[in-house]
Design a protein around this motif. Structure first.
Motif, mmCIF file in Angstrom:
data_model
loop_
_atom_site.group_PDB
_atom_site.id
_atom_site.type_symbol
_atom_site.label_atom_id
_atom_site.label_comp_id
_atom_site.label_asym_id
_atom_site.label_seq_id
_atom_site.Cartn_x
_atom_site.Cartn_y
_atom_site.Cartn_z
ATOM 1 N N UNK A 281 0.848 -1.183 0.000
ATOM 2 C CA UNK A 281 0.000 0.000 0.000
ATOM 3 C C UNK A 281 0.886 1.236 0.000
ATOM 4 N N UNK A 282 0.394 2.277 -0.614
ATOM 5 C CA UNK A 282 1.162 3.510 -0.696
ATOM 6 C C UNK A 282 0.850 4.411 0.479
ATOM 7 N N UNK A 283 1.864 5.123 0.917
ATOM 8 C CA UNK A 283 1.704 6.101 1.982
ATOM 9 C C UNK A 283 1.047 7.341 1.380
ATOM 10 N N UNK A 284 0.043 7.915 2.066
ATOM 11 C CA UNK A 284 -0.560 9.144 1.553
ATOM 12 C C UNK A 284 0.513 10.219 1.355
ATOM 13 N N UNK A 285 0.387 10.981 0.303
ATOM 14 C CA UNK A 285 1.389 11.983 -0.033
ATOM 15 C C UNK A 285 1.630 12.953 1.131
ATOM 16 N N UNK A 286 0.582 13.329 1.838
ATOM 17 C CA UNK A 286 0.728 14.252 2.971
ATOM 18 C C UNK A 286 1.640 13.660 4.050
ATOM 19 N N UNK B 197 3.931 11.336 3.616
ATOM 20 C CA UNK B 197 5.282 11.244 3.076
ATOM 21 C C UNK B 197 5.973 12.601 3.171
ATOM 22 N N UNK B 198 5.276 13.668 2.880
ATOM 23 C CA UNK B 198 5.834 15.022 2.979
ATOM 24 C C UNK B 198 6.208 15.336 4.432
ATOM 25 N N UNK B 199 5.372 14.934 5.383
ATOM 26 C CA UNK B 199 5.671 15.169 6.801
ATOM 27 C C UNK B 199 6.939 14.428 7.210
ATOM 28 N N UNK C 188 9.427 13.517 5.216
ATOM 29 C CA UNK C 188 10.565 14.181 4.567
ATOM 30 C C UNK C 188 10.934 15.454 5.305
ATOM 31 N N UNK C 189 9.945 16.225 5.732
ATOM 32 C CA UNK C 189 10.207 17.458 6.484
ATOM 33 C C UNK C 189 10.904 17.156 7.803
ATOM 34 N N UNK C 190 10.475 16.109 8.488
ATOM 35 C CA UNK C 190 11.093 15.722 9.753
ATOM 36 C C UNK C 190 12.559 15.351 9.545
ATOM 37 N N UNK C 191 12.838 14.513 8.552
ATOM 38 C CA UNK C 191 14.213 14.101 8.297
ATOM 39 C C UNK C 191 15.071 15.291 7.879
ATOM 40 N N UNK C 192 14.534 16.193 7.068
ATOM 41 C CA UNK C 192 15.280 17.386 6.658
ATOM 42 C C UNK C 192 15.603 18.257 7.869
ATOM 43 N N UNK C 193 14.650 18.414 8.777
ATOM 44 C CA UNK C 193 14.863 19.204 9.989
ATOM 45 C C UNK C 193 15.976 18.593 10.843
ATOM 46 N N UNK C 194 15.929 17.289 11.028
ATOM 47 C CA UNK C 194 16.937 16.607 11.842
ATOM 48 C C UNK C 194 18.320 16.779 11.215
ATOM 49 N N UNK D 36 2.607 3.056 9.925
ATOM 50 C CA UNK D 36 4.009 3.283 10.224
ATOM 51 C C UNK D 36 4.127 4.375 11.272
ATOM 52 N N UNK D 37 5.034 4.169 12.200
ATOM 53 C CA UNK D 37 5.307 5.148 13.251
ATOM 54 C C UNK D 37 6.779 5.508 13.194
ATOM 55 N N UNK D 38 7.107 6.755 13.488
ATOM 56 C CA UNK D 38 8.481 7.209 13.554
ATOM 57 C C UNK D 38 8.722 7.733 14.962
ATOM 58 N N UNK D 39 9.720 7.162 15.621
ATOM 59 C CA UNK D 39 10.078 7.570 16.965
ATOM 60 C C UNK D 39 11.468 8.181 16.904
ATOM 61 N N UNK D 40 11.575 9.435 17.300
ATOM 62 C CA UNK D 40 12.844 10.158 17.272
ATOM 63 C C UNK D 40 13.376 10.291 18.686
#
Length: 50
Positions: free
Chosen positions: A2-7, A9-11, A13-19, A42-46
Motif C-alpha cells: 500500500x502507498x503512503x498518503x502523499x501528505x 510522506x511530505x511530513x 521528509x520534512x522531519x528528516x530534513x529538519x533533523x 508506520x510510526x516514527x520515533x525520534x
C-alpha cells in the motif's frame, strides 16, 4: 504494497530534513530514529541525546 498518503510522506521528509539541518548546525550530536509498524500504520520515533 500500500502507498503512503502523499501528505504523510511530505511530513516524514520534512522531519528528516529538519533533523539533518540540526546536525549540520551542531545543535545535535546523535539522533536515533526508529521506524516501526503499529496497528497497520508506520510510526516514527525520534530519540535525541541533546
Amino acid at each position: 504494497m500500500t502507498e503512503m498518503p502523499k501528505e504523510h510522506l511530505e511530513q516524514a521528509k520534512d522531519l528528516f530534513a529538519y533533523i539533518i539541518q540540526e546536525h549540520m548546525k551542531d545543535n545535535r550530536s546523535l539522533t536515533t530514529i526508529k521506524i516501526f509498524k503499529q496497528d497497520g500504520r508506520l510510526k516514527i520515533l525520534e530519540l535525541s541525546d541533546d
